[in-house]
Design a protein around this motif. Structure first.
Motif, mmCIF file in Angstrom:
data_model
loop_
_atom_site.group_PDB
_atom_site.id
_atom_site.type_symbol
_atom_site.label_atom_id
_atom_site.label_comp_id
_atom_site.label_asym_id
_atom_site.label_seq_id
_atom_site.Cartn_x
_atom_site.Cartn_y
_atom_site.Cartn_z
ATOM 1 N N ASN A 33 42.506 35.973 49.192
ATOM 2 C CA ASN A 33 43.233 34.698 49.119
ATOM 3 C C ASN A 33 42.941 33.784 50.306
ATOM 4 N N ILE A 34 42.133 34.253 51.256
ATOM 5 C CA ILE A 34 41.758 33.372 52.360
ATOM 6 C C ILE A 34 41.025 32.145 51.819
ATOM 7 N N VAL B 191 41.603 30.633 49.087
ATOM 8 C CA VAL B 191 42.626 29.707 48.589
ATOM 9 C C VAL B 191 43.255 28.958 49.774
ATOM 10 N N GLY B 192 43.482 29.679 50.866
ATOM 11 C CA GLY B 192 43.995 29.033 52.079
ATOM 12 C C GLY B 192 43.057 27.944 52.570
ATOM 13 N N GLU B 193 41.753 28.237 52.565
ATOM 14 C CA GLU B 193 40.764 27.242 53.004
ATOM 15 C C GLU B 193 40.839 25.967 52.146
ATOM 16 N N CYS C 186 43.477 24.911 50.406
ATOM 17 C CA CYS C 186 44.744 24.215 50.660
ATOM 18 C C CYS C 186 44.686 23.418 51.955
ATOM 19 N N ILE C 187 44.014 23.966 52.964
ATOM 20 C CA ILE C 187 43.876 23.243 54.236
ATOM 21 C C ILE C 187 43.044 21.977 54.012
ATOM 22 N N ASN D 40 50.336 29.335 45.105
ATOM 23 C CA ASN D 40 49.074 30.077 45.198
ATOM 24 C C ASN D 40 49.209 31.410 44.472
ATOM 25 N N ALA E 51 48.932 24.858 54.321
ATOM 26 C CA ALA E 51 47.822 23.905 54.440
ATOM 27 C C ALA E 51 47.505 23.627 55.899
ATOM 28 N N GLY F 295 46.161 33.328 55.169
ATOM 29 C CA GLY F 295 45.801 32.369 54.132
ATOM 30 C C GLY F 295 46.834 31.262 54.069
#
Lengths: 200, 381
Positions: A116-117, A119-121, A123-124, A132, B240, B370
């Motif tokens: 899920n990293i 997905v984090g990238e 979202c950032i 998520n 985010a 994350g």
């Protein structure tokens, strides 16, 4: 074959197709993801810190979201639900092998040993504060992903969902990304999504 | 029916708890030990070959008796929880089409990575194992979303039931301690010396623990042989902000709490107990205190359970939810083990002696790498 109401992006065999049309292809060995990055004219230095899985998911999101009128949604109305078969196994091996060879654990590699990293990238990058999830399935599972979209829409937890499939095996990339909205979802079936995925 | 009339949300019931953790293998045994202030964390000399003084929470082999052929420790833990949970139901609904099993894990059988190409390493193996072992009617879903996996599995289960995709969903969470995870957290300088001290001034990091736990969610309260509680609402939200550090403003956690309470028309002041994530790292605990203050939760009795069995990663959301429900049922909330001196910048009502919840509403939160966060609201019956 098309999904008229949905933007979608397919990355396979060194080619990128957007909404069914060839967008770019790069046949050289070893630099496919970087070539796509350059092709779309992105300037995002964090990209080069990511592992291949995150790079693939990131590029798929980039090319799909830039064609999805993202600005018409509030920052918490777009969910990102990704999936794959191998989780972060390739980076898991890279981390573990480097630990065994050098005796030193790499924090930079360890951080990417969660799927899920990526997905984090995303979202950032796109300032997404919505829902998520990351699901592991034997193969691209359109029915499960559609079910997730419908459940999120029914719960008023999202107005749109970026679904993704990201599988990396060495130099082989298999990515599929679809932007599904609470109005377009009715026109989608697991069969139509699977057909488009399998078409490439 | 009261909940439905008030919120418009259809009923989802939760019960049939099962657990295997360093403190015991039934919810009652584990909660009794927690009330006595026991910890399952222990000091080992170079645990799994990793140079650390951080204590670890390991499951005694005696808890996992039935070894299946070629099965791993984690698989046996999950199988045992499945059996325990099903034994608390009138029948096993998961062999039918309208039942689903969700497996929540961060790393699955990662303890097998030292063997070349061990077929048990991919997470999909857990799904195959469970389906074959119990003749399940559907392929189990696998949620792997860092340390919110367990709570996200519960939220996902409830949504699927409300969307009428399934009638009954079992959520199983599980992760084991291994050289892989322990060395990684050591490399991030995230491990505490000794035992963790969530929210305390002198906290320095986490302990890793291993656990499996199960809960069943259903639209039918007669499925349960014994008591069940109500799932009210739940959401996840991303910060985010950063992939491996929590938001300085608690943005995602605050948003997930707001989005959980608002549709249920429950105010922060009505929450009777908050089971927080409380890992014991400087940044996480501080972030939570900010998010809780922003959400109006500063006065709610709150604890972290990490001092009892460590951070159990993908299992954490399931194990801490079910033990939180156990505390609500008994009206005895356990102390936040390891906490002595105020160590976060915003006020929190940290439980320092066994106390009763102030209402029937129980809020569980979790956060993870994350930038992910989740919150879920329950009501005891």
């Amino acid at each position: 074959m098309s999904l008229s109401l949905n933007t979608y992006c397919r990355i396979k065999d060194k080619e990128v197709h957007i909404n069914g049309e060839l967008f770019c292809q790069f046949m050289e060995e070893g630099s496919f993801l970087r070539s796509v990055y350059n092709h779309i004219g992105l300037s995002y230095p964090k990209f080069f810190k990511m592992d291949a899985l995150s790079q693939l998911g990131f590029l798929g999101a980039e090319m799909t979201l830039m064609r999805s009128e993202l600005e018409t949604y509030a920052d918490d109305e777009v969910a990102v639900i990704y999936s794959n078969r191998s989780s972060s196994l390739e980076t898991d091996h890279a981390y573990y092998n480097s630990l065994k060879e050098s005796g030193i654990a790499s924090p930079a590699l360890f951080v990417y040993t969660l799927p899920n990293i990526e997905v984090g990238e995303i979202c950032i990058r796109h300032k997404l504060y919505g829902e998520n999830n990351f699901l592991i399935t034997e193969r691209f599972n359109a029915a499960q992903l559609l079910e997730q979209c419908e459940a999120l829409f029914a719960d008023n937890a999202a107005k749109a969902v970026l679904i993704g499939w990201t599988e990396v095996n060495g130099d082989e990339h298999d990515g599929f990304f679809v932007f599904i909205t609470n109005t377009s979802v009715e026109d989608l079936t697991a069969e139509s999504l699977t057909d488009i995925y399998l078409d490439r | 029916m009261e909940t439905k009339a008030r919120t418009g949300l259809s009923e989802v019931y939760v019960g049939a708890k099962s657990i295997i953790c360093p403190l015991g293998d039934t919810p009652a045994k584990v909660y009794d030990a927690m009330l006595r202030g026991e910890t399952g964390l222990q000091q080992l000399e170079r645990p799994f070959g990793v140079e650390t003084t951080s204590h670890v929470g390991l499951i005694p082999n005696s808890f996992i008796i039935e070894e299946r052929v070629d099965s791993t420790k984690l698989e046996n833990m999950l199988a045992k929880c499945y059996e325990h949970s099903v034994s608390k139901l009138q029948y096993d609904p998961f062999q039918d089409e309208d039942g689903l099993v969700i497996i929540c894990t961060t790393k699955g059988n990662i303890d097998k990575i030292d063997r070349d190409d061990d077929p048990r390493l991919p997470l999909t193996r857990l799904s195959q194992f469970m389906r074959q072992s119990f003749d399940l009617g559907n392929e189990p879903m696998i949620v792997s979303n860092a340390c919110i996996s367990g709570l996200l599995g519960i939220i996902t289960a409830a949504r699927l039931i409300r969307a009428e995709k399934y009638e009954h969903v079992m959520v199983l969470g599980g992760d084991v301690v291994s050289e892989f995870t322990l060395s990684g957290f050591a490399a991030l300088h995230a491990l505490t010396e000794g035992v963790c001290k969530p929210y305390d001034k002198n906290r320095t990091g986490i302990n890793l623990g291993e656990a499996a736990a199960g809960l069943v969610l259903s639209n039918d309260d007669t499925l349960f042989k014994g008591r069940c509680d109500e799932y009210v609402s739940g959401t996840s939200a991303n910060d985010a902000n950063h992939i491996s550090g929590p938001s300085r403003t608690g943005e995602g956690l605050h948003r997930s709490i707001e989005r959980t309470l608002n549709p249920a028309s429950v105010s922060a002041g009505q929450i009777g107990y908050l089971s927080a994530h409380g890992t014991g790292t400087s940044f996480n605990d501080e972030m939570e205190s900010i998010a809780f203050e922003r959400s109006g939760l500063s006065d709610v009795p709150v604890n972290s359970m990490k001092g009892y069995f460590g951070h159990t990663l993908g299992a954490a959301g399931v194990i801490e939810t079910l033990l939180g429900l156990e505390g609500m049922k008994r009206k005895e909330l356990v102390v936040s083990l390891g906490y002595e001196e105020e160590g976060v910048s915003r006020p929190m009502n940290i439980i320092t002696r066994t106390t009763a919840p102030t209402s029937d509403y129980f809020l569980k939160t979790a956060s993870g790498f994350g930038g992910c966060n989740a919150a879920a609201l329950f009501k005891t019956r």
